[in-house]
Write a protein that holds these residues in place. Structure first.
Motif, PDB file in Angstrom:
ATOM      1  N   VAL A   7       0.818  -1.210   0.000  1.00  0.00           N
ATOM      2  CA  VAL A   7       0.000   0.000   0.000  1.00  0.00           C
ATOM      3  C   VAL A   7       0.854   1.263   0.000  1.00  0.00           C
ATOM      4  O   VAL A   7       0.350   2.356   0.262  1.00  0.00           O
ATOM      5  CB  VAL A   7      -0.961   0.016   1.215  1.00  0.00           C
ATOM      6  CG1 VAL A   7      -1.984  -1.072   1.085  1.00  0.00           C
ATOM      7  CG2 VAL A   7      -0.196  -0.103   2.525  1.00  0.00           C
ATOM      8  N   GLY A   8       2.164   1.148  -0.275  1.00  0.00           N
ATOM      9  CA  GLY A   8       2.961   2.327  -0.536  1.00  0.00           C
ATOM     10  C   GLY A   8       3.877   2.800   0.560  1.00  0.00           C
ATOM     11  O   GLY A   8       4.349   3.935   0.503  1.00  0.00           O
ATOM     12  N   PHE A   9       4.140   2.009   1.570  1.00  0.00           N
ATOM     13  CA  PHE A   9       5.046   2.419   2.632  1.00  0.00           C
ATOM     14  C   PHE A   9       6.378   1.700   2.487  1.00  0.00           C
ATOM     15  O   PHE A   9       6.470   0.652   1.826  1.00  0.00           O
ATOM     16  CB  PHE A   9       4.428   2.123   4.011  1.00  0.00           C
ATOM     17  CG  PHE A   9       3.173   2.887   4.288  1.00  0.00           C
ATOM     18  CD1 PHE A   9       3.215   4.206   4.677  1.00  0.00           C
ATOM     19  CD2 PHE A   9       1.938   2.278   4.138  1.00  0.00           C
ATOM     20  CE1 PHE A   9       2.055   4.913   4.927  1.00  0.00           C
ATOM     21  CE2 PHE A   9       0.768   2.968   4.389  1.00  0.00           C
ATOM     22  CZ  PHE A   9       0.825   4.292   4.784  1.00  0.00           C
ATOM     23  N   ARG A  10       7.398   2.229   3.149  1.00  0.00           N
ATOM     24  CA  ARG A  10       8.730   1.622   3.125  1.00  0.00           C
ATOM     25  C   ARG A  10       9.151   1.331   4.558  1.00  0.00           C
ATOM     26  O   ARG A  10       9.866   2.096   5.210  1.00  0.00           O
ATOM     27  CB  ARG A  10       9.719   2.564   2.435  1.00  0.00           C
ATOM     28  CG  ARG A  10       9.262   2.971   1.032  1.00  0.00           C
ATOM     29  CD  ARG A  10      10.205   3.931   0.371  1.00  0.00           C
ATOM     30  NE  ARG A  10      11.475   3.276   0.052  1.00  0.00           N
ATOM     31  CZ  ARG A  10      12.484   3.881  -0.576  1.00  0.00           C
ATOM     32  NH1 ARG A  10      12.368   5.156  -0.923  1.00  0.00           N
ATOM     33  NH2 ARG A  10      13.596   3.236  -0.830  1.00  0.00           N
ATOM     34  N   ALA A  41      -4.553   4.138   5.999  1.00  0.00           N
ATOM     35  CA  ALA A  41      -4.500   3.057   5.005  1.00  0.00           C
ATOM     36  C   ALA A  41      -5.155   1.815   5.569  1.00  0.00           C
ATOM     37  O   ALA A  41      -5.159   1.584   6.785  1.00  0.00           O
ATOM     38  CB  ALA A  41      -3.055   2.765   4.596  1.00  0.00           C
ATOM     39  N   THR A  42      -5.719   1.013   4.673  1.00  0.00           N
ATOM     40  CA  THR A  42      -6.272  -0.289   5.037  1.00  0.00           C
ATOM     41  C   THR A  42      -5.904  -1.280   3.944  1.00  0.00           C
ATOM     42  O   THR A  42      -5.664  -0.895   2.794  1.00  0.00           O
ATOM     43  CB  THR A  42      -7.801  -0.247   5.170  1.00  0.00           C
ATOM     44  OG1 THR A  42      -8.360   0.160   3.916  1.00  0.00           O
ATOM     45  CG2 THR A  42      -8.232   0.712   6.261  1.00  0.00           C
ATOM     46  N   SER A  43      -5.870  -2.546   4.311  1.00  0.00           N
ATOM     47  CA  SER A  43      -5.555  -3.565   3.316  1.00  0.00           C
ATOM     48  C   SER A  43      -5.914  -4.929   3.873  1.00  0.00           C
ATOM     49  O   SER A  43      -6.021  -5.118   5.090  1.00  0.00           O
ATOM     50  CB  SER A  43      -4.069  -3.533   2.950  1.00  0.00           C
ATOM     51  OG  SER A  43      -3.765  -4.545   2.003  1.00  0.00           O
ATOM     52  N   GLU A  44      -6.110  -5.879   2.979  1.00  0.00           N
ATOM     53  CA  GLU A  44      -6.338  -7.267   3.358  1.00  0.00           C
ATOM     54  C   GLU A  44      -5.015  -8.014   3.315  1.00  0.00           C
ATOM     55  O   GLU A  44      -4.259  -7.885   2.344  1.00  0.00           O
ATOM     56  CB  GLU A  44      -7.360  -7.920   2.440  1.00  0.00           C
ATOM     57  CG  GLU A  44      -8.755  -7.322   2.561  1.00  0.00           C
ATOM     58  CD  GLU A  44      -9.753  -8.006   1.653  1.00  0.00           C
ATOM     59  OE1 GLU A  44      -9.306  -8.722   0.748  1.00  0.00           O
ATOM     60  OE2 GLU A  44     -10.968  -7.795   1.829  1.00  0.00           O
ATOM     61  N   LEU A  45      -4.755  -8.797   4.327  1.00  0.00           N
ATOM     62  CA  LEU A  45      -3.546  -9.626   4.388  1.00  0.00           C
ATOM     63  C   LEU A  45      -3.960 -11.071   4.163  1.00  0.00           C
ATOM     64  O   LEU A  45      -4.170 -11.828   5.111  1.00  0.00           O
ATOM     65  CB  LEU A  45      -2.838  -9.472   5.735  1.00  0.00           C
ATOM     66  CG  LEU A  45      -2.295  -8.078   6.072  1.00  0.00           C
ATOM     67  CD1 LEU A  45      -1.649  -8.085   7.444  1.00  0.00           C
ATOM     68  CD2 LEU A  45      -1.293  -7.632   5.016  1.00  0.00           C
ATOM     69  N   GLY A  46      -4.121 -11.445   2.937  1.00  0.00           N
ATOM     70  CA  GLY A  46      -4.588 -12.790   2.649  1.00  0.00           C
ATOM     71  C   GLY A  46      -6.084 -12.880   2.857  1.00  0.00           C
ATOM     72  O   GLY A  46      -6.780 -11.904   3.160  1.00  0.00           O
ATOM     73  N   PRO A  47      -6.651 -14.072   2.740  1.00  0.00           N
ATOM     74  CA  PRO A  47      -8.107 -14.228   2.831  1.00  0.00           C
ATOM     75  C   PRO A  47      -8.641 -14.189   4.251  1.00  0.00           C
ATOM     76  O   PRO A  47      -9.838 -14.064   4.447  1.00  0.00           O
ATOM     77  CB  PRO A  47      -8.344 -15.616   2.213  1.00  0.00           C
ATOM     78  CG  PRO A  47      -7.070 -16.354   2.478  1.00  0.00           C
ATOM     79  CD  PRO A  47      -5.967 -15.331   2.376  1.00  0.00           C
TER      80      PRO A  47
END
Length: 941
Positions: free
Chosen positions: A277-280, A375-381
């Motif tokens: 999602v764009g972080f380092r 930010a939010t995101s899915e980490l696998g199912p």
């Protein structure tokens, strides 16, 4: 926070493919949300490959297997569904027969060729599909799932065999008809398909149903097999449904017992997700709260992530296991409480993510200090992550009391006011959800469980919760003062009806219970100290009085000799006794006043009462009557279930008896005898109580209190109502509260010991009476003793159970043993108590025996007193443990079953037990109500 546990990326200069715009900080156009996939495929693979050599895994190791609450829930649902299926098969015979006829007529027109092809294909596919899936899993090195599936299949086969055996030999005819079909060659079909249930269990345990392609294949095979067997007349619809339920239930039971493979994301997945999602990221440090609250378990794992350039981030990872934790507690709250629980059950991870994101944005828009979601995101199912801006600070729980200033208290209330101005409810305003940054500003966190557009009731609950949270730290006065300064008196006064433990969070209720126990302990210590001081003063006064008396006697004797006159010895002795009794009464009154004064000084007002008092100082007319929030109490629910089971059992027994003939042949002389034995039992109960009370208590009033107890038993469980009434009666009779509780406890403890010994004795006699030439007990008695011995060994071997039992027994003996020592010093009292216990048991046994003889006509076998005593003692023990008032349901069922087991016909046992319960439970209710009201009016209860 505890020291960090890091997952480092030593060289974070390389970024995932497709990420060429953003730097380590979040993008300038707002929060980033990744919904294009589950970090699967080439993106996740490339990210993990780039980080594999540079991410250390020294965060806490996750267990290889986890016990999912969802598996337990499915297991319980499956067991319930099987029970419902058997109930329908047993009681709805017309429905099952009609369903089978409809299916038979509908399939008569099916071509034979189609039926044969369907049977052939399904029989081959049922075996090939599991094998093909196993090969696919083994190629992907997922052998653990295959092992779980094989274990589930073996267990399902065993359950299938047991069910077939039960249906064919012991099940009612209606169940047998619903699950089997007669065969042309004779015999019946199998109630459960021996090969299909293991296959279903295997496919469920290995997770085949969670893969779309395999799921389609699975359902096609099952439908083909069911169609072929139904049309061919080899099974019934209920048999197919039962087979599927058994396989499904056994699979989830196996998964919950052995645990499922843990697929929760690790630190490497987190670092890869952040890059996606764009972080380092440079390092991800696991942070854990020092406190462990019971209602925090579903809030996810938290990380402090350091970036290559830019400020650090707070990342929360939530997976399905954590989300499901506390599900049964939440479900219970939804069932028992009226409209105050959260409007969510088990959500999908995406729904949970969207709800938390919405609440985070809404809180900031309302003007409250809350962490900014970027930010939010899915980490696998099976997991999601939420990325927040880092706020350096400490939670309210981690701060010392002296650090919580009035400005901080008012700042916290301002955040709640901002939330409530937009109808946002937090629902978890505990100390761990309130964060204080380095500048002293208050922040609200953990908004995941909140509500948008909340109702007035929930908003008022938030105020009540925060009043209690702050009151636990700074006191009721400062907590209320801060709320009044920010919210105003009307808003604070409106929350008083909700200021009750049931409306507070789980951790707050636990803290209040702990404080209440500590407060009670301090009160007990104050009473003990006052009692010891009074006894020392009494002993000192007695010694001084003895010296003065000796001197006075010598002076009086000399004066009488000089005067030549002397009073008689009887008059002197009478005067001395009168003075001694007066002095004893005065000393007891002084000791009681000293103890009451010490108890009054040590008594502390609980926190909720202090908060109400502070609010009422500002708003005296504010409503304080608690709102009824409980829809149903646990005791009511248990009573309803037990009553329903007992009613079903009794109705099934009563319908088998011809009551017209039974009543006509009843011997009314034995009915009168049963009534007499029941009446005498109250005299025995009074003896058993007074035998453990050294103080003087009127016997007639005690008998009257025991009769009043028959009314109390109707509205309270048998083991609770009598204890509370006797304790209250002794206190009103002049016995100090602590000694009254100890006396009743000593009576109960001795009664328990006598109950166990009598049960063992009569059980032994019952086992030997059938073999008069031998003193060897029956196998049932030996099995019972061995069972008790095994339970004792289990309790002593398991630390948790051992600690639980030792703590309860120690607390019981702490007050009872000194009271027993006082009673032992008075043999007459001890003899009265023991005689009352034995007489009470004997009268109840005689009452039950008279009830049996009232309906025992010619040809009915006569039971020995030993057998009747065993049945009574066992039924009474079950009734005392039952949560129903008076043991209703449990006692009737236990006595009826016990009498039938010792050889009494069911048509005699059922009316005999009903007569016994009428004499001992229902008939004394009216006299008990009269005695209860009379004692209450006189202030003796």
């Amino acid at each position: 926070m505890q020291p960090p546990k890091a997952a480092d990326a030593s060289d974070a200069g390389e970024r995932p493919q497709g990420d060429s715009e953003s730097s380590g900080a979040p993008r300038a156009d707002g929060p980033t949300t990744s919904t294009t996939g589950h970090l699967a495929g080439s993106t996740l693979a490339s990210a993990e490959a780039a980080l594999t050599d540079r991410v250390s895994g020294d965060e806490p190791l996750l267990p290889a297997r986890v016990h999912r609450p969802s598996d337990l829930m499915r297991l319980l649902i499956g067991v319930l569904a099987i029970a419902v299926l058997f109930s329908i098969a047993a009681f709805a015979q017309g429905t099952t027969t009609g369903l089978e006829d409809d299916i038979s007529k509908g399939t008569e027109q099916a071509p034979d060729l189609l039926i044969k092809i369907a049977g052939l294909v399904s029989s081959i596919a049922v075996l090939l599909v599991p094998v093909a899936f196993a090969i696919e899993r083994l190629i992907k090195r997922d052998g653990l799932r295959i092992a779980d599936g094989v274990l589930a299949a073996v267990l399902a086969h065993g359950v299938t065999l047991a069910t077939d055996l039960w249906v064919s030999r012991s099940a009612p005819g209606t169940i047998q008809d619903a699950l089997t079909q007669p065969q042309t060659a004779g015999g019946l079909t199998d109630p459960v398909h021996g090969y299909l249930a293991p296959v279903i269990a295997y496919m469920t345990a290995v997770g085949m149903a969670r893969r779309p392609r395999w799921r389609v294949v699975l359902w096609v095979v099952l439908l083909l097999d069911a169609f072929a067997m139904l049309v061919g007349g080899y099974t019934t619809p209920f048999s197919i449904i039962l087979t599927v339920l058994i396989g499904w239930t056994v699979a989830y039971g196996t998964l919950y017992a052995v645990g499922s493979p843990n697929v929760r994301p690790t630190g490497q997945h987190l670092m890869a997700g952040l890059r996606h999602v764009g972080f380092r990221p440079v390092a991800a440090m696991r942070t854990e709260d020092a406190t462990d609250h019971a209602d925090q378990n579903d809030r996810g794992r938290r990380y402090l992530v350091t970036l290559e350039d830019g400020p650090p981030l707070d990342v929360t990872v939530v997976d399905r296991e954590q989300q499901a934790q506390g599900f049964f507690y939440r479900a219970w709250r939804r069932l028992t409480l009226r409209g105050i629980t959260q409007r969510r059950s088990i959500q999908s991870l995406r729904q949970a993510l969207e709800q938390e994101a919405l609440l985070a944005y809404a809180a900031i828009a309302a003007g409250a200090n809350a962490p900014k979601l970027i930010a939010t995101s899915e980490l696998g199912p099976d997991a999601v992550m939420l990325v927040y801006e880092h706020i350096g600070g400490r939670t309210l729980d981690s701060m010392e009391d002296e650090e919580i200033t009035d400005d901080l208290v008012r700042g916290t209330w301002r955040q709640v006011k901002a939330l409530q101005s937009r109808r946002i409810a937090h629902r978890r305003l505990t100390g761990d959800a309130l964060l204080v940054d380095r500048s002293g500003r208050a922040f609200v966190t953990d908004l995941r469980g909140g509500e948008i557009a909340a109702g007035d009731l929930v908003l008022r609950m938030d105020v009540a919760q925060l009043l209690t949270t702050l009151g636990l730290r700074v006191g009721a006065e400062r907590s209320v003062a801060g709320a009044l300064a920010v919210l105003g008196p009307d808003a604070v006064a409106d929350c008083l009806p909700l200021l009750q433990p049931i409306a507070l969070s789980r951790s707050t209720r636990a803290t209040l219970r702990r404080i209440a126990r500590e407060r009670s302990q301090r009160e007990r210590e104050a009473v003990v100290e006052a009692s010891q001081a009074a006894k020392q003063a009494k002993a000192q006064a007695a010694a001084e009085a003895a010296g003065e008396t000796l001197t006075d006697h010598g002076t009086d004797h000399q004066a009488e000799q000089n005067a030549g006159t002397r009073t008689g010895p009887k008059a002197d002795l009478k005067a001395d006794h009168k003075a001694e009794r007066k002095s004893l009464r005065t000393e007891k009154q002084a000791e009681k006043r000293a103890i009451d004064d010490a108890l009054e000084e040590a008594r502390e007002e609980d926190l909720l009462a202090q908060i109400r008092r502070q609010v009422l100082l500002i708003r005296p007319q504010a409503p304080v009557e608690p709102v009824r929030l409980e829809r149903i109490k646990p005791r009511t629910l248990f009573s309803f279930i037990a009553g329903a089971i007992a009613a079903y059992f009794l109705i099934s027994q009563v319908t088998q008896a011809n009551f017209g003939v039974v009543v006509e042949q009843a011997e009314w002389g034995w009915v009168a005898a049963a009534l007499g034995f029941s009446a005498l039992s109250y005299v025995a109960a009074a003896m058993s109580l007074l035998g453990f009370v050294p103080e003087r208590v009127p016997f007639r009033k005690t008998v009257q209190a025991q009769v009043a107890g028959s009314f109390v038993k109707i509205v309270a469980p048998a083991a609770i109502g009598g204890v509370a009434l006797n304790t209250r009666f002794l206190q009103r009779a002049g016995v100090r509260p602590g000694l009254a509780v100890a006396s009743v406890g000593a009576s109960q403890l001795f009664g328990l010991g006598a109950h166990i010994m009598l049960l063992a004795l009569f059980g032994y006699l019952t086992g030997t009476e059938r073999t008069p030439d031998s003193l060897t007990p029956s196998r049932t008695v030996i099995a019972g003793l061995l069972t008790v011995a095994v339970l004792v060994l289990v309790v002593t071997a398991i630390p948790f159970l051992r600690k639980f039992v030792v703590t309860r027994v120690r607390s019981l003996f702490a007050g009872v043993v000194p009271r027993m020592l006082d009673v032992v010093q008075r043999p007459q009292k001890l003899l009265t108590g023991i005689s009352g216990m034995l007489l009470l048991t004997g009268l109840f046994v005689l009452c039950l025996d008279a009830s049996i003889r009232a309906f025992s006509g010619p040809g009915v076998p006569q039971l020995s007193y030993a057998s009747i005593a065993v049945v009574f003692l066992a039924g009474n023990a079950i009734g005392s443990a039952a949560p129903t008032p008076g043991g209703m349901g449990a006692v009737e069922g236990a006595l009826t079953l016990g009498l039938i087991a010792v050889g009494l016909p069911a048509e005699v046992a059922a009316p005999a037990v009903l007569l016994y319960r009428v004499m001992t439970l229902w008939l004394p209710v009216l006299p008990g109500w009269i005695c209860f009201n009379q004692l209450t009016r006189k202030g003796e209860l």
